[in-house]
Scaffold this motif. Structure first.
Motif, PDB file in Angstrom:
ATOM      1  N   GLU A 216       0.848  -1.199   0.000  1.00 28.39           N
ATOM      2  CA  GLU A 216       0.000   0.000   0.000  1.00 28.39           C
ATOM      3  C   GLU A 216       0.877   1.241   0.000  1.00 28.39           C
ATOM      4  OE1 GLU A 216      -2.635  -0.169   3.223  1.00 28.39           O
ATOM      5  OE2 GLU A 216      -3.759  -1.918   2.472  1.00 28.39           O
ATOM      6  N   PRO A 217       0.401   2.341  -0.576  1.00 23.90           N
ATOM      7  CA  PRO A 217       1.203   3.559  -0.643  1.00 23.90           C
ATOM      8  C   PRO A 217       1.467   4.110   0.751  1.00 23.90           C
ATOM      9  CG  PRO A 217      -1.044   4.006  -1.356  1.00 23.90           C
ATOM     10  CD  PRO A 217      -0.929   2.520  -1.221  1.00 23.90           C
ATOM     11  N   ALA A 218       2.671   4.677   0.936  1.00 28.85           N
ATOM     12  CA  ALA A 218       3.057   5.229   2.230  1.00 28.85           C
ATOM     13  C   ALA A 218       2.360   6.573   2.452  1.00 28.85           C
ATOM     14  CB  ALA A 218       4.562   5.394   2.290  1.00 28.85           C
ATOM     15  N   VAL A 219       2.200   6.950   3.732  1.00 29.89           N
ATOM     16  CA  VAL A 219       1.561   8.206   4.122  1.00 29.89           C
ATOM     17  C   VAL A 219       2.643   9.248   4.318  1.00 29.89           C
ATOM     18  CG1 VAL A 219       0.128   9.346   5.840  1.00 29.89           C
ATOM     19  CG2 VAL A 219      -0.345   6.976   5.180  1.00 29.89           C
ATOM     20  N   GLU A 220       2.424  10.446   3.774  1.00 22.15           N
ATOM     21  CA  GLU A 220       3.393  11.530   3.915  1.00 22.15           C
ATOM     22  C   GLU A 220       3.228  12.202   5.257  1.00 22.15           C
ATOM     23  OE1 GLU A 220       4.803  15.578   1.566  1.00 22.15           O
ATOM     24  OE2 GLU A 220       3.077  14.399   0.882  1.00 22.15           O
ATOM     25  N   LEU A 221       4.267  12.297   6.027  1.00 23.34           N
ATOM     26  CA  LEU A 221       4.224  12.917   7.355  1.00 23.34           C
ATOM     27  C   LEU A 221       4.280  14.429   7.224  1.00 23.34           C
ATOM     28  CD1 LEU A 221       6.732  10.585   9.271  1.00 23.34           C
ATOM     29  CD2 LEU A 221       4.238  10.476   9.263  1.00 23.34           C
ATOM     30  N   VAL A 222       3.619  15.072   8.165  1.00 18.37           N
ATOM     31  CA  VAL A 222       3.627  16.538   8.215  1.00 18.37           C
ATOM     32  C   VAL A 222       4.584  16.972   9.304  1.00 18.37           C
ATOM     33  CG1 VAL A 222       1.264  16.729   7.353  1.00 18.37           C
ATOM     34  CG2 VAL A 222       1.666  16.571   9.800  1.00 18.37           C
ATOM     35  N   THR A 223       5.090  18.162   9.154  1.00 17.10           N
ATOM     36  CA  THR A 223       6.054  18.676  10.130  1.00 17.10           C
ATOM     37  C   THR A 223       5.339  19.118  11.404  1.00 17.10           C
ATOM     38  OG1 THR A 223       5.861  20.916   9.251  1.00 17.10           O
ATOM     39  CG2 THR A 223       7.528  19.462   8.260  1.00 17.10           C
ATOM     40  N   LEU A 224       6.150  19.294  12.452  1.00 19.06           N
ATOM     41  CA  LEU A 224       5.595  19.796  13.724  1.00 19.06           C
ATOM     42  C   LEU A 224       5.004  21.196  13.545  1.00 19.06           C
ATOM     43  CD1 LEU A 224       5.179  19.382  16.754  1.00 19.06           C
ATOM     44  CD2 LEU A 224       7.500  20.255  17.121  1.00 19.06           C
ATOM     45  N   HIS A 225       5.637  21.982  12.692  1.00 18.20           N
ATOM     46  CA  HIS A 225       5.111  23.324  12.408  1.00 18.20           C
ATOM     47  C   HIS A 225       3.713  23.252  11.810  1.00 18.20           C
ATOM     48  CE1 HIS A 225       5.467  27.245   9.890  1.00 18.20           C
ATOM     49  NE2 HIS A 225       4.681  27.390  10.939  1.00 18.20           N
ATOM     50  N   GLU A 226       3.491  22.357  10.877  1.00 14.52           N
ATOM     51  CA  GLU A 226       2.173  22.215  10.251  1.00 14.52           C
ATOM     52  C   GLU A 226       1.144  21.716  11.251  1.00 14.52           C
ATOM     53  OE1 GLU A 226       3.686  21.223   5.690  1.00 14.52           O
ATOM     54  OE2 GLU A 226       3.123  19.604   7.049  1.00 14.52           O
ATOM     55  N   ILE A 227       1.577  20.775  12.150  1.00 16.00           N
ATOM     56  CA  ILE A 227       0.638  20.290  13.173  1.00 16.00           C
ATOM     57  C   ILE A 227       0.176  21.434  14.065  1.00 16.00           C
ATOM     58  CG2 ILE A 227       0.392  18.761  15.152  1.00 16.00           C
ATOM     59  CD1 ILE A 227       2.373  16.852  13.828  1.00 16.00           C
ATOM     60  N   LEU A 228       1.109  22.237  14.519  1.00 21.92           N
ATOM     61  CA  LEU A 228       0.750  23.377  15.371  1.00 21.92           C
ATOM     62  C   LEU A 228      -0.125  24.375  14.608  1.00 21.92           C
ATOM     63  CD1 LEU A 228       4.129  24.013  17.231  1.00 21.92           C
ATOM     64  CD2 LEU A 228       2.005  23.117  18.200  1.00 21.92           C
ATOM     65  N   GLU A 229       0.155  24.611  13.363  1.00 23.93           N
ATOM     66  CA  GLU A 229      -0.664  25.553  12.585  1.00 23.93           C
ATOM     67  C   GLU A 229      -2.087  25.049  12.414  1.00 23.93           C
ATOM     68  OE1 GLU A 229      -0.399  28.002   8.340  1.00 23.93           O
ATOM     69  OE2 GLU A 229       1.198  26.619   8.959  1.00 23.93           O
ATOM     70  N   ILE A 230      -2.216  23.725  12.206  1.00 21.58           N
ATOM     71  CA  ILE A 230      -3.561  23.140  12.079  1.00 21.58           C
ATOM     72  C   ILE A 230      -4.323  23.270  13.388  1.00 21.58           C
ATOM     73  CG2 ILE A 230      -4.833  20.996  11.701  1.00 21.58           C
ATOM     74  CD1 ILE A 230      -2.575  20.149   9.793  1.00 21.58           C
ATOM     75  N   LEU A 231      -3.650  22.994  14.520  1.00 19.05           N
ATOM     76  CA  LEU A 231      -4.305  23.110  15.824  1.00 19.05           C
ATOM     77  C   LEU A 231      -4.705  24.559  16.122  1.00 19.05           C
ATOM     78  CD1 LEU A 231      -2.055  20.699  17.958  1.00 19.05           C
ATOM     79  CD2 LEU A 231      -4.429  20.312  17.231  1.00 19.05           C
ATOM     80  N   THR A 245      -8.794  15.310  15.033  1.00 16.33           N
ATOM     81  CA  THR A 245      -8.561  13.858  15.021  1.00 16.33           C
ATOM     82  C   THR A 245      -7.133  13.556  14.536  1.00 16.33           C
ATOM     83  OG1 THR A 245     -10.894  13.464  14.557  1.00 16.33           O
ATOM     84  CG2 THR A 245      -9.366  11.649  14.120  1.00 16.33           C
ATOM     85  N   ILE A 246      -6.450  12.727  15.302  1.00 12.98           N
ATOM     86  CA  ILE A 246      -5.064  12.364  14.955  1.00 12.98           C
ATOM     87  C   ILE A 246      -5.095  11.429  13.752  1.00 12.98           C
ATOM     88  CG2 ILE A 246      -2.951  11.271  15.767  1.00 12.98           C
ATOM     89  CD1 ILE A 246      -3.787  11.979  18.603  1.00 12.98           C
ATOM     90  N   SER A 247      -4.379  11.816  12.713  1.00 12.61           N
ATOM     91  CA  SER A 247      -4.314  10.987  11.497  1.00 12.61           C
ATOM     92  C   SER A 247      -2.942  10.311  11.407  1.00 12.61           C
ATOM     93  CB  SER A 247      -4.580  11.858  10.263  1.00 12.61           C
ATOM     94  OG  SER A 247      -3.560  12.827  10.125  1.00 12.61           O
ATOM     95  N   ASP A 248      -2.802   9.455  10.402  1.00 11.99           N
ATOM     96  CA  ASP A 248      -1.532   8.726  10.218  1.00 11.99           C
ATOM     97  C   ASP A 248      -0.401   9.643   9.755  1.00 11.99           C
ATOM     98  OD1 ASP A 248      -2.827   6.446  10.950  1.00 11.99           O
ATOM     99  OD2 ASP A 248      -3.310   5.849   8.878  1.00 11.99           O
ATOM    100  N   SER A 249      -0.755  10.810   9.244  1.00 10.48           N
ATOM    101  CA  SER A 249       0.289  11.719   8.789  1.00 10.48           C
ATOM    102  C   SER A 249       0.970  12.449   9.941  1.00 10.48           C
ATOM    103  CB  SER A 249      -0.303  12.738   7.805  1.00 10.48           C
ATOM    104  OG  SER A 249      -1.310  13.493   8.431  1.00 10.48           O
ATOM    105  N   PHE A 250       0.400  12.307  11.167  1.00  6.63           N
ATOM    106  CA  PHE A 250       1.019  12.932  12.335  1.00  6.63           C
ATOM    107  C   PHE A 250       2.043  11.959  12.915  1.00  6.63           C
ATOM    108  CE2 PHE A 250      -3.016  15.585  13.336  1.00  6.63           C
ATOM    109  CZ  PHE A 250      -2.795  16.338  12.202  1.00  6.63           C
ATOM    110  N   TRP A 251       3.285  12.369  13.009  1.00  2.00           N
ATOM    111  CA  TRP A 251       4.317  11.519  13.582  1.00  2.00           C
ATOM    112  C   TRP A 251       4.091  11.401  15.077  1.00  2.00           C
ATOM    113  CZ3 TRP A 251      10.069  12.600  14.760  1.00  2.00           C
ATOM    114  CH2 TRP A 251      10.776  11.407  14.800  1.00  2.00           C
ATOM    115  N   PRO A 252       3.917  10.180  15.620  1.00  2.00           N
ATOM    116  CA  PRO A 252       3.582   9.993  17.039  1.00  2.00           C
ATOM    117  C   PRO A 252       4.542  10.677  17.995  1.00  2.00           C
ATOM    118  CG  PRO A 252       3.259   7.969  15.840  1.00  2.00           C
ATOM    119  CD  PRO A 252       3.885   8.898  14.879  1.00  2.00           C
ATOM    120  N   PRO A 253       5.841  10.693  17.775  1.00  3.43           N
ATOM    121  CA  PRO A 253       6.713  11.404  18.729  1.00  3.43           C
ATOM    122  C   PRO A 253       6.357  12.892  18.854  1.00  3.43           C
ATOM    123  CG  PRO A 253       8.019   9.924  17.406  1.00  3.43           C
ATOM    124  CD  PRO A 253       6.653   9.907  16.807  1.00  3.43           C
TER     125      PRO A 253
END
Length: 281
Positions: A216-231, A245-253
């Motif tokens: 299956e195709p891999a999921v592209e991760l988003v940066t921490l900056h993008e996560i904060l901007e979305i929030l 909602t936490i998606s697979d593109s969010f890196w768990p660390p």
């Protein structure tokens, strides 16, 4: 006298008989009235002479003043009683005399009324002129008041418009400053996060395969900056529903980092949903 009569009669030949008769009647009435006045005047002189001949009684010096006052009172009382009993008398019973006197009195009354009428008319004319001037002055003053009211209303509108425009411009400037400051903060935050919190792979496009299948195709991760901007955008746009909602593109660390340092909070009922801490409240 006989010779003069024809001449006098000749003078009246060219005068209407009504005017001649009236003129002659007035002359006779005047003569008769003068005779009656002279007769009355002679009677008054006789009474005055009789009163003078009577003289005055000698009075003691002690009560002379009192006696004199008492005599005056008696005389005035007698005169008052006489005037009360006396009824007005007609000077003459001759109709021509009465007509002449009536005409003379009517002419005097007419002249007096004409003078009063002339005076009243002149006063009314002056009052009308004064009233016209006052009305003209009042109209001019009313026009001035209307102009001043219009200027005042226009000035009020200009002041209100200027105040509203100035307030709007100040608010607009503040919004522009806030937007600029926000962009500066976001840029500074992005630079800081890109420098200190990069993605797991150097190219910034790390791929994460799902556990179920390696094809299956891999999921592209988003940066921490993008996560904060979305929030941040989620919190500002829908403050009543700030959870994401936490998606697979969010890196768990990155998610654990945000939760550990209190930057983000989990939903009390759904651990797969997080929100940004409301630092602005």
């Amino acid at each position: 006298m006989a010779e003069k009569l024809p001449e006098q009669m000749s003078d009246y030949q060219h005068v209407p008989p009504e005017i001649v008769n009236e003129s002659v009647g007035h002359a006779d009435a005047k003569e008769e009235l003068l005779d009656e006045c002279e007769s009355i005047w002679r009677q008054m002189e006789e009474c005055q002479s009789k009163l003078t001949l009577l003289g005055t009684e000698t009075l003691p010096e002690s009560d002379a003043k009192l006696s004199l006052l008492m005599m005056r009172v008696k005389a005035l009382t007698a005169e008052y009683n006489q005037w009360q009993k006396r009824s007005p008398e007609i000077i003459s019973t001759n109709p021509d005399v009465l007509v002449a006197l009536g005409k003379e009195e009517l002419q005097k009354v007419k002249n007096g009324l004409e003078m009063v009428l002339s005076t009243v008319q002149s006063k009314n004319k002056k009052l009308r002129e004064d009233l016209k001037r006052e009305q003209q002055w009042h109209e001019e003053q009313q026009q001035i008041v209307d102009v001043l009211n219009g200027i005042e209303e226009e000035m009020k509108n200009q002041v209100v418009q200027f105040s509203e425009k100035r307030a709007f411009q100040e608010l607009k400037n503040k919004m522009l400053k806030l937007r600029t400051y926000k962009e500066e903060l976001l840029n500074a935050l992005g630079e800081f996060l890109e420098e200190h919190f990069p993605l797991p792979e150097e190219d910034g496009s790390a791929k994460k395969k799902k556990k179920n299948s390696s094809e299956e195709p891999a999921v592209e991760l988003v940066t921490l900056h993008e996560i904060l901007e979305i929030l941040i955008n989620k919190l500002m746009s829908t403050p009543h529903e700030p959870y994401l909602t936490i998606s697979d593109s969010f890196w768990p660390p990155y998610i654990e980092l945000l939760l550990r340092y209190g930057i983000a909070l989990r939903h009390p009922e759904d651990p797969n949903r997080i929100r940004l801490e409301a630092f602005h409240q």
